[in-house]
Design a protein around this motif. Structure first.
Motif, PDB file in Angstrom:
ATOM      1  N   ARG A 215       0.817  -1.213   0.000  1.00 37.77           N
ATOM      2  CA  ARG A 215       0.000   0.000   0.000  1.00 37.77           C
ATOM      3  C   ARG A 215       0.853   1.267   0.000  1.00 37.77           C
ATOM      4  N   PHE A 216       1.910   1.240   0.780  1.00 34.40           N
ATOM      5  CA  PHE A 216       2.734   2.447   0.939  1.00 34.40           C
ATOM      6  C   PHE A 216       3.386   2.873  -0.369  1.00 34.40           C
ATOM      7  N   TYR A 217       3.979   1.931  -1.080  1.00 33.29           N
ATOM      8  CA  TYR A 217       4.717   2.293  -2.303  1.00 33.29           C
ATOM      9  C   TYR A 217       3.792   2.664  -3.460  1.00 33.29           C
ATOM     10  N   GLN A 218       2.504   2.417  -3.312  1.00 32.08           N
ATOM     11  CA  GLN A 218       1.542   2.862  -4.320  1.00 32.08           C
ATOM     12  C   GLN A 218       1.144   4.327  -4.129  1.00 32.08           C
ATOM     13  N   LEU A 219       1.446   4.872  -2.951  1.00 31.11           N
ATOM     14  CA  LEU A 219       1.062   6.253  -2.671  1.00 31.11           C
ATOM     15  C   LEU A 219       1.939   7.227  -3.442  1.00 31.11           C
ATOM     16  N   GLN A 220       1.414   8.408  -3.650  1.00 34.32           N
ATOM     17  CA  GLN A 220       2.146   9.419  -4.392  1.00 34.32           C
ATOM     18  C   GLN A 220       3.267  10.025  -3.551  1.00 34.32           C
ATOM     19  N   LYS A 221       4.379  10.284  -4.190  1.00 27.02           N
ATOM     20  CA  LYS A 221       5.472  10.964  -3.514  1.00 27.02           C
ATOM     21  C   LYS A 221       5.019  12.362  -3.110  1.00 27.02           C
ATOM     22  N   GLY A 222       5.445  12.788  -1.920  1.00 29.24           N
ATOM     23  CA  GLY A 222       5.092  14.108  -1.436  1.00 29.24           C
ATOM     24  C   GLY A 222       6.005  15.176  -2.002  1.00 29.24           C
ATOM     25  N   THR A 223       6.012  16.318  -1.346  1.00 28.63           N
ATOM     26  CA  THR A 223       6.824  17.439  -1.807  1.00 28.63           C
ATOM     27  C   THR A 223       8.273  17.267  -1.394  1.00 28.63           C
ATOM     28  N   GLY A 224       9.165  17.855  -2.160  1.00 27.54           N
ATOM     29  CA  GLY A 224      10.575  17.867  -1.789  1.00 27.54           C
ATOM     30  C   GLY A 224      11.299  16.587  -2.153  1.00 27.54           C
ATOM     31  N   ALA A 225      12.545  16.524  -1.694  1.00 30.15           N
ATOM     32  CA  ALA A 225      13.402  15.383  -1.992  1.00 30.15           C
ATOM     33  C   ALA A 225      12.951  14.165  -1.204  1.00 30.15           C
ATOM     34  N   LEU A 226      13.405  12.992  -1.615  1.00 25.96           N
ATOM     35  CA  LEU A 226      13.110  11.766  -0.885  1.00 25.96           C
ATOM     36  C   LEU A 226      14.340  10.868  -0.932  1.00 25.96           C
TER      37      LEU A 226
ATOM     38  N   GLU B 124      -3.686 -11.395   9.063  1.00 26.58           N
ATOM     39  CA  GLU B 124      -4.728 -12.413   8.938  1.00 26.58           C
ATOM     40  C   GLU B 124      -6.095 -11.870   9.365  1.00 26.58           C
ATOM     41  N   HIS B 125      -6.119 -10.749  10.085  1.00 27.06           N
ATOM     42  CA  HIS B 125      -7.378 -10.123  10.486  1.00 27.06           C
ATOM     43  C   HIS B 125      -7.783  -8.978   9.547  1.00 27.06           C
ATOM     44  N   ASP B 126      -7.074  -8.830   8.452  1.00 26.19           N
ATOM     45  CA  ASP B 126      -7.268  -7.672   7.575  1.00 26.19           C
ATOM     46  C   ASP B 126      -7.490  -8.129   6.137  1.00 26.19           C
ATOM     47  N   PRO B 127      -8.578  -8.857   5.867  1.00 26.20           N
ATOM     48  CA  PRO B 127      -8.758  -9.457   4.530  1.00 26.20           C
ATOM     49  C   PRO B 127      -8.867  -8.444   3.408  1.00 26.20           C
ATOM     50  N   HIS B 128      -9.333  -7.247   3.695  1.00 27.59           N
ATOM     51  CA  HIS B 128      -9.499  -6.241   2.652  1.00 27.59           C
ATOM     52  C   HIS B 128      -8.348  -5.226   2.621  1.00 27.59           C
ATOM     53  N   GLY B 129      -7.368  -5.394   3.488  1.00 37.08           N
ATOM     54  CA  GLY B 129      -6.202  -4.516   3.467  1.00 37.08           C
ATOM     55  C   GLY B 129      -6.451  -3.130   4.027  1.00 37.08           C
ATOM     56  N   LEU B 130      -7.539  -2.940   4.796  1.00 35.26           N
ATOM     57  CA  LEU B 130      -7.837  -1.606   5.326  1.00 35.26           C
ATOM     58  C   LEU B 130      -6.802  -1.171   6.355  1.00 35.26           C
ATOM     59  N   ALA B 131      -6.429  -2.070   7.277  1.00 37.23           N
ATOM     60  CA  ALA B 131      -5.422  -1.716   8.279  1.00 37.23           C
ATOM     61  C   ALA B 131      -4.073  -1.454   7.619  1.00 37.23           C
ATOM     62  N   ALA B 132      -3.745  -2.233   6.593  1.00 33.62           N
ATOM     63  CA  ALA B 132      -2.492  -1.995   5.865  1.00 33.62           C
ATOM     64  C   ALA B 132      -2.498  -0.619   5.224  1.00 33.62           C
ATOM     65  N   ALA B 133      -3.654  -0.228   4.667  1.00 31.40           N
ATOM     66  CA  ALA B 133      -3.768   1.101   4.061  1.00 31.40           C
ATOM     67  C   ALA B 133      -3.639   2.191   5.116  1.00 31.40           C
ATOM     68  N   THR B 134      -4.219   1.963   6.302  1.00 32.65           N
ATOM     69  CA  THR B 134      -4.112   2.942   7.380  1.00 32.65           C
ATOM     70  C   THR B 134      -2.663   3.109   7.810  1.00 32.65           C
ATOM     71  N   LEU B 135      -1.968   2.002   8.018  1.00 32.94           N
ATOM     72  CA  LEU B 135      -0.553   2.073   8.407  1.00 32.94           C
ATOM     73  C   LEU B 135       0.292   2.720   7.315  1.00 32.94           C
ATOM     74  N   ALA B 136       0.007   2.397   6.062  1.00 28.98           N
ATOM     75  CA  ALA B 136       0.754   3.002   4.954  1.00 28.98           C
ATOM     76  C   ALA B 136       0.565   4.513   4.939  1.00 28.98           C
TER      77      ALA B 136
END
Length: 386
Positions: A73-84, A282-294
């Motif tokens: 989930r995290f690496y699918q997000l858009q890069k923010g402002t500035g350098a990385l 195993e408690h996150d079948p739809h990846g919602l918690a993963a998206a929240t953490l990302a």
């Protein structure tokens, strides 16, 4: 130190199994797939953890790797402002024993801190923050930290006690003791034994319940800003926003609260490591918690690249407010940044005037002093300064 010896690389198709746009984070982060990244030249480094021997429920079923799910989930997000300048070191190989894993984390995090690279520990049970904490021993100075959890994990350690239920007690009694202050955020009073709250209060540590954060999360900002490291248990969030732990809890911090705390942490000049623990895929079948953490991780990274040095108290960079009080002390000095809505307070030990600290505070602390009352934050810090 050759950190590559401690990590397993990510598969070539991990953590992004689907095509990513060129503006996504995946195009900018350097991940350990073949060559180990240059962590000394990075600003931030992600460490995947899959250590569950300290968890009461044991390890997730085979094939469930929390850090990899969050990466997707995290690496699918858009890069923010500035350098990385972000590296992903892959997944840590657990030690032969849980204690070995703690020591391994201690060495790795200490090496990253020495290189001024901010470690982000992702996955595993919450007791792994003991290894994160021990890394600060090498700095041989008083350390402040903040923990976000639904309850303070203060059980008495023992062979039958899961490490994740007693790690906070272990941090506080660790020798040598470099703990200066602790801020525990997000506890739920109906889950917390009264004697635990009383014990932490007697040690003059800051406690901010989930209700207080939901009422005005800005009051948590100075507590996070004072911390050298932040440790977050996913169980502090309500189940509807992060269904990645068990047993389910209908109450807790919202995803908005959690991302705001991560923004505060990233934006803080003092904070030098972050741990995001407790995610069980195993408690996150739809990846919602993963998206929240990302998203929490995204806000931490974005906050980091919005850091601005806040030094030179008493110079033109700050407005200085002196509040005259009727007793002892007879005055308090506050500083406010001209660039941001951030306040600091000067705390001088009543027992030794040579002992003085300028610490983060809130505008409300200034208002209390203006009304002739000593802020609760000043009283707690006075006790810590001795």
């Amino acid at each position: 130190m050759n950190l590559a010896l401690f990590f397993d690389p990510l598969a070539d198709d991990e953590p992004t199994a689907t095509p990513t746009p060129p503006t996504a984070l995946a195009a900018y982060a350097t991940r350990f797939t073949e060559a180990f990244p240059d962590w000394r030249g990075a600003d931030l480094a992600i460490l995947g953890l899959d250590e569950w021997r300290g968890a009461a429920a044991g390890a997730p079923p085979a094939g469930y790797h929390g850090a990899n799910r969050v990466r997707e989930r995290f690496y699918q997000l858009q890069k923010g402002t500035g350098a990385l300048r972000l590296v992903d070191l892959g997944n840590l190989r657990p030690g032969l024993s849980l204690e070995d894993t703690y020591q391994r984390l201690r060495e790795i995090v200490a090496a990253l801190l020495e290189a001024n690279t901010v470690p982000v520990l992702l996955g595993g049970s919450h007791d792994l923050d003991y290894g994160q904490f021990m890394a600060y021993e090498t700095q041989e100075r008083p350390v402040s930290f903040a923990i976000v959890d639904a309850r303070p994990d203060m059980a008495e350690p023992g062979p039958a006690t899961p490490a994740e239920t007693s790690h906070l007690r272990r941090l506080l009694v660790h020798e040598p003791n470099y703990v200066f202050s602790l801020a525990h955020l997000g506890h739920q009073q109906y889950l917390t034994p009264p004697e635990v709250l009383l014990a932490l209060d007697k040690m003059h540590f800051d406690m901010m319940s989930v209700g207080a954060i939901r009422t005005d999360r800005r009051q948590a900002e100075p507590l996070v800003r004072q911390a050298d490291f932040l440790s977050i248990d996913l169980a502090a969030l309500r189940w509807t926003d992060a269904p990645g732990y068990a047993p389910a809890n209908p109450f807790g911090l919202s995803a908005n609260d959690a991302t705001q705390l991560c923004w505060y942490a990233g934006h803080s000049e003092q904070l030098s490591s972050l741990g995001l623990y407790g995610y069980r895929p195993e408690h996150d079948p739809h990846g919602l918690a993963a998206a929240t953490l990302a998203t929490m991780l995204w806000y931490f990274v974005e906050g980091f690249y919005h850091r601005r040095p806040e030094t030179g108290f008493g110079t033109f960079r700050f407005l200085t407010y002196t509040v005259v009080l009727p007793g002892n002390p007879d005055k308090l000095v506050f500083y406010k940044s001209r660039r941001a809505d951030k306040w600091w307070m000067e705390v001088e030990s009543l027992g030794d005037s040579a002992v003085k600290r300028v610490v983060p505070c809130s505008y409300e602390d200034y208002l209390h002093a203006s009304q002739g009352d000593l802020p609760e934050r000043w009283i707690r810090l006075q006790a810590l300064l001795g």
